[in-house]
Design a protein around this motif. Structure first.
Motif, PDB file in Angstrom:
ATOM      1  N   LEU A 184      61.701  35.554  40.152  1.00  0.00           N
ATOM      2  CA  LEU A 184      61.076  36.731  39.546  1.00  0.00           C
ATOM      3  C   LEU A 184      60.697  37.762  40.611  1.00  0.00           C
ATOM      4  CD1 LEU A 184      58.877  35.086  36.778  1.00  0.00           C
ATOM      5  CD2 LEU A 184      61.065  36.252  36.526  1.00  0.00           C
ATOM      6  N   THR A 185      60.382  37.298  41.821  1.00  0.00           N
ATOM      7  CA  THR A 185      60.108  38.235  42.923  1.00  0.00           C
ATOM      8  C   THR A 185      61.358  39.068  43.228  1.00  0.00           C
ATOM      9  OG1 THR A 185      58.611  36.594  43.859  1.00  0.00           O
ATOM     10  CG2 THR A 185      59.260  38.412  45.291  1.00  0.00           C
ATOM     11  N   ILE A 186      62.503  38.387  43.250  1.00  0.00           N
ATOM     12  CA  ILE A 186      63.776  39.082  43.500  1.00  0.00           C
ATOM     13  C   ILE A 186      64.061  40.084  42.387  1.00  0.00           C
ATOM     14  CG2 ILE A 186      66.278  38.740  43.629  1.00  0.00           C
ATOM     15  CD1 ILE A 186      65.680  36.067  45.056  1.00  0.00           C
ATOM     16  N   VAL A 187      63.817  39.681  41.132  1.00  0.00           N
ATOM     17  CA  VAL A 187      64.037  40.586  39.990  1.00  0.00           C
ATOM     18  C   VAL A 187      63.189  41.842  40.142  1.00  0.00           C
ATOM     19  CG1 VAL A 187      63.652  40.866  37.517  1.00  0.00           C
ATOM     20  CG2 VAL A 187      64.744  38.798  38.369  1.00  0.00           C
ATOM     21  N   LYS A 188      61.908  41.658  40.445  1.00  0.00           N
ATOM     22  CA  LYS A 188      60.994  42.798  40.594  1.00  0.00           C
ATOM     23  C   LYS A 188      61.468  43.738  41.702  1.00  0.00           C
ATOM     24  CE  LYS A 188      56.178  43.877  41.788  1.00  0.00           C
ATOM     25  NZ  LYS A 188      54.883  43.302  42.205  1.00  0.00           N
ATOM     26  N   SER A 189      61.880  43.153  42.841  1.00  0.00           N
ATOM     27  CA  SER A 189      62.315  43.969  43.980  1.00  0.00           C
ATOM     28  C   SER A 189      63.631  44.690  43.700  1.00  0.00           C
ATOM     29  CB  SER A 189      62.461  43.088  45.226  1.00  0.00           C
ATOM     30  OG  SER A 189      61.233  42.476  45.548  1.00  0.00           O
ATOM     31  N   LEU A 190      64.584  43.996  43.056  1.00  0.00           N
ATOM     32  CA  LEU A 190      65.874  44.632  42.746  1.00  0.00           C
ATOM     33  C   LEU A 190      65.695  45.786  41.766  1.00  0.00           C
ATOM     34  CD1 LEU A 190      68.265  41.544  42.438  1.00  0.00           C
ATOM     35  CD2 LEU A 190      68.166  43.212  44.286  1.00  0.00           C
TER      36      LEU A 190
END
Length: 740
Positions: free
Chosen positions: A560-566
């Protein structure tokens, strides 16, 4: 005590005077937003005229912008206008007028906090230094400009000027790298113009390196773009370059054709009249601005004269307020002493904070570099583990061995996913990611995600459904790789926490205006849900809600961290609605461009079962002996034969001497890299599919692989099905396109 006090024109203390002036500015200094938009459209119009060398029209549009900016007292818009004047005159070789406007901009900039304006000012200063021949001073100023603003258009112009400087100091490799990036740039203001200038400069470098064939290619590319968009200067430059190159190759007929075209351009009535008109317009504009400055000085003199006649009144008022001012002076003096002591303390604390910040940044960089190195180095042995496991599973192992091999394969895949997540977070933290802007089919991207995760859904006895709005245009412009990553993480996360339930992937079109669409996406499930307290930290790195959840469901807590950053790269935000025990819903919106011209195109798709690998012969470029063995065995499984090249130089020689169906190119090798080997091969073979196989690191860029000439990229260690799919797509797509 009062002798040090300074008074305004009517005897007021200056602090009172400036307070009054500040209030007046608040009341009357409101900006006209519509005027700002109008000036921006004028700047866009100016850019077109500048590119087409219509100097008179360009100057007229800037005059409109300056008038609006001065009427609205908008210093930033006026600064931008002066900068464009300076740039235009510098390009026309009028250094004196360039400095006139650059000085005006310098005065405005002193009282402004405007990072883009400061960045552009440094860029112009660098251009002036370059014009003087001070290459290294210019490079330093460009670096300062890049730090002040991340504006894409300014960044591209910095790349171009850097390329000119690198050419001057014979750092051709750096210049070529910048120019290749500009040829494929996605600049929304000067894409074609920058590509034209880049091709012209590449042609110049090719001439200096005596690569006449390459010079012809880039000169013709520049001429084609310049003709298409009406870039008059660049049309002349391209014809001149082609005439010189063909004369050097001994093809005097071709040289004569371009020379005649060049002479016609120089002698045309349009060109002569154009130069005359532009000179008159330039002189007129310069005269008007200089008259404006003179009028301002005249008004200032008249104002000073009026103030003299009021001096007697000022003296009387001064005496009346003298006693009050004396008392105020004592108070101000004491306050000033306190302020000085406070400033000293703040200065000391700021220095301490700066040291702490620098230390933290260094520690963060060290951590990032360490993790990047570790994840990159882990991929090579992991490739051996996953590759050998796959081969052993296909060799009909005994049942008791099969169970252990499946466990080993699961562990390898789990470790690979973890390494990929760490690398992705590192790239985001280090600002190494930028969204692509290429044509893709959203429905295919989402369908592929759903199909690839269908097995996970079956294992949890859950339904995975795609609800896709048919009104969404079939062809969109964006970054399909990062969009796929977003949904792989969201859907994979939903399936992990949903058993005997349902996961829905929803894609809806909210609105469409010309070539832009606003899309709504949602991934919802009826799984275990997320409590209100857990929702606060769910998007933080390594967070999974609780230790119990981590132990029961596994995972890295990075998805979810990656999703938020992307999504942040696309200017979007992820939203969450969830209730414990009743499932979760993750939703967001995306603004994408659509390719209206491509809506009616009929496309064909390739299915893996259509690939007939038998009889294919490929070249494997790989320096690691274990990887060579594994790759060769995987190819043999599909009845594909191969030759092995141990380094880039061998790859170039073998590719030149033999015919291959495709080349599998490792990127990181001793000697010349896979990127450089690909560039060399592309000089004599433009058609052969080249697939990059790389244990991608923090500093690697997919854009640079494609720019070098790769058709596709597969990251190591790769899944066998992905490996075969990429080989099939790239080889058989060429054949299918040929048949079509």
């Amino acid at each position: 005590m009062t002798s040090n006090l300074k008074y305004g024109r009517l005897g007021f203390p200056r602090c009172v005077f400036w307070c009054i002036l500040f209030c007046i500015q608040i009341s009357f200094g409101q900006k006209d937003v519509s005027s700002t938009a109008k000036v921006q459209s004028i700047f866009d119009e100016f850019t077109v005229y500048r590119h087409q060398n219509k100097i008179d029209k360009a100057l007229e549009t800037l005059a409109q912008a300056a008038e609006i900016a001065e009427n609205n007292e908008d210093a930033k818009l006026l600064l931008d206008t002066y900068h464009q004047y300076a740039r235009l005159y510098l390009e026309e070789g009028d250094r004196e007028t360039t400095l006139f406007y650059w000085d005006r901009a310098s005065i405005l900039l002193k009282d402004l906090s405007y990072s883009y304006g400061s960045a552009f000012h440094n860029y112009l200063d660098a251009a002036l230094r370059f014009d003087e021949g001070n290459n290294f001073q210019s490079l330093k100023l460009l670096e300062e400009s890049r730090k002040l603003s991340n504006n894409r258009n300014l960044g591209n112009n910095i790349l171009l000027l850097e390329a000119y400087i690198f050419t001057n100091i014979e750092k051709y490799e750096d210049a070529i790298k910048n120019l290749h990036a500009l040829i494929v740039n996605s600049d929304d203001k000067e894409r074609a113009y920058l590509a034209t200038k880049a091709n012209l400069q590449l042609a110049k470098i090719s001439l200096e390196l005596d690569d006449l064939e390459e010079g012809i290619i880039h000169s013709q590319a520049a001429l084609e773009l310049a003709d298409k968009h009406g870039y008059f200067k660049e049309i002349k430059a391209s014809n001149e370059r082609l005439s010189n190159i063909y004369e050097r190759t001994g093809d005097y007929n071709q040289a004569l054709v371009y020379h005649k075209t060049l002479e016609q351009l120089k002698d045309s009535i349009f060109n002569i009249e154009k130069v005359t008109l532009e000179t008159k317009t330039a002189d007129k504009m310069r005269f008007e601005h200089q008259m404006t400055e003179i009028n301002k000085l005249t008004a200032k003199n008249e104002e000073l004269s009026e103030s003299k006649s009021r001096s007697e009144i000022t003296l009387i008022l001064t005496s009346a307020f003298l006693t009050i001012i004396s008392l105020l002076a004592v108070s101000l003096f004491r306050n000033n002493q306190i302020k000085l002591k406070t400033n000293d303390l703040l200065y000391t604390k700021n220095k301490e904070l700066e040291l702490a910040r620098d230390s933290a940044v260094s520690a963060m960089e060290a951590k990032t570099n360490f993790l990047s190195t570790v994840t990159h180095e882990l991929r090579t042995p992991l490739y051996a583990v996953t590759g050998l496991t796959h081969l052993l599973l296909e060799e009909n192992p005994a049942d008791h061995q099969k169970e252990h091999l499946k466990s080993l394969k699961f562990s390898g895949d789990y470790l690979l996913n973890f390494i990929n997540d760490i690398l992705q977070i590192n790239k985001i933290d280090a600002d190494k990611l930028e969204p692509l802007n290429i044509e893709f089919k959203l429905q295919k991207v989402l369908t592929d995600v759903v199909d690839s995760l269908q097995q996970n859904a079956n294992e949890n006895n859950s339904k995975l459904i795609l609800d896709y709005d048919p009104n969404i245009p079939s062809q969109l412009l964006g970054d399909p790789i990062k969009i796929s990553q977003i949904f792989m993480n969201l859907v994979g996360n939903a399936l992990k926490f949903t058993k005997d339930g349902k996961v829905e992937v929803i894609a809806k079109m909210l609105k469409k205006e010309e070539d832009e669409v606003k899309l709504y996406f949602e991934v919802k499930d009826n799984g275990i849900g997320i409590s209100e307290d857990q929702q606060k930290n769910i998007f933080d790195s390594f967070e999974q809600g609780s230790i119990q959840i981590n132990r029961e469901y596994g995972g890295t807590g990075l998805g979810l961290t990656i999703v938020k950053s992307l999504l942040g790269l696309f200017g979007s935000k992820i939203h969450l609605e969830s209730e414990l025990g009743h499932g979760s819903s993750f939703f967001f919106e995306l603004d994408l461009k659509c390719d209206s011209n491509a809506l009616n195109e009929v496309a064909f798709e390739l299915n893996p079962e259509e690939f007939d690998f038998k009889g294919l012969h490929v070249l494997v470029v790989e320096d690691n002996k274990i990887n060579q063995v594994i790759t060769k065995k995987m190819l043999t499984k599909k009845e594909i034969t191969c030759d092995i090249a141990n380094n880039g130089n061998e790859a170039i020689d073998l590719a030149r001497a033999n015919t291959y169906s495709a080349i599998l190119m490792d990127i990181h090798m001793p000697g010349i890299s896979g990127e450089e080997a690909t560039r060399q091969i592309r000089k004599f073979d433009q058609e052969i599919p080249i697939i990059a196989l790389t244990a991608i690191s923090l500093d690697d860029s997919l854009d640079s692989f494609y720019e070098a000439g790769c058709n596709d990229v597969v990251t190591k260690p790769f899944k066998p099905e992905v490996f075969y799919q990429k080989i099939g797509e790239n080889i058989f797509r060429k054949k299918m396109e040929g048949l079509v």
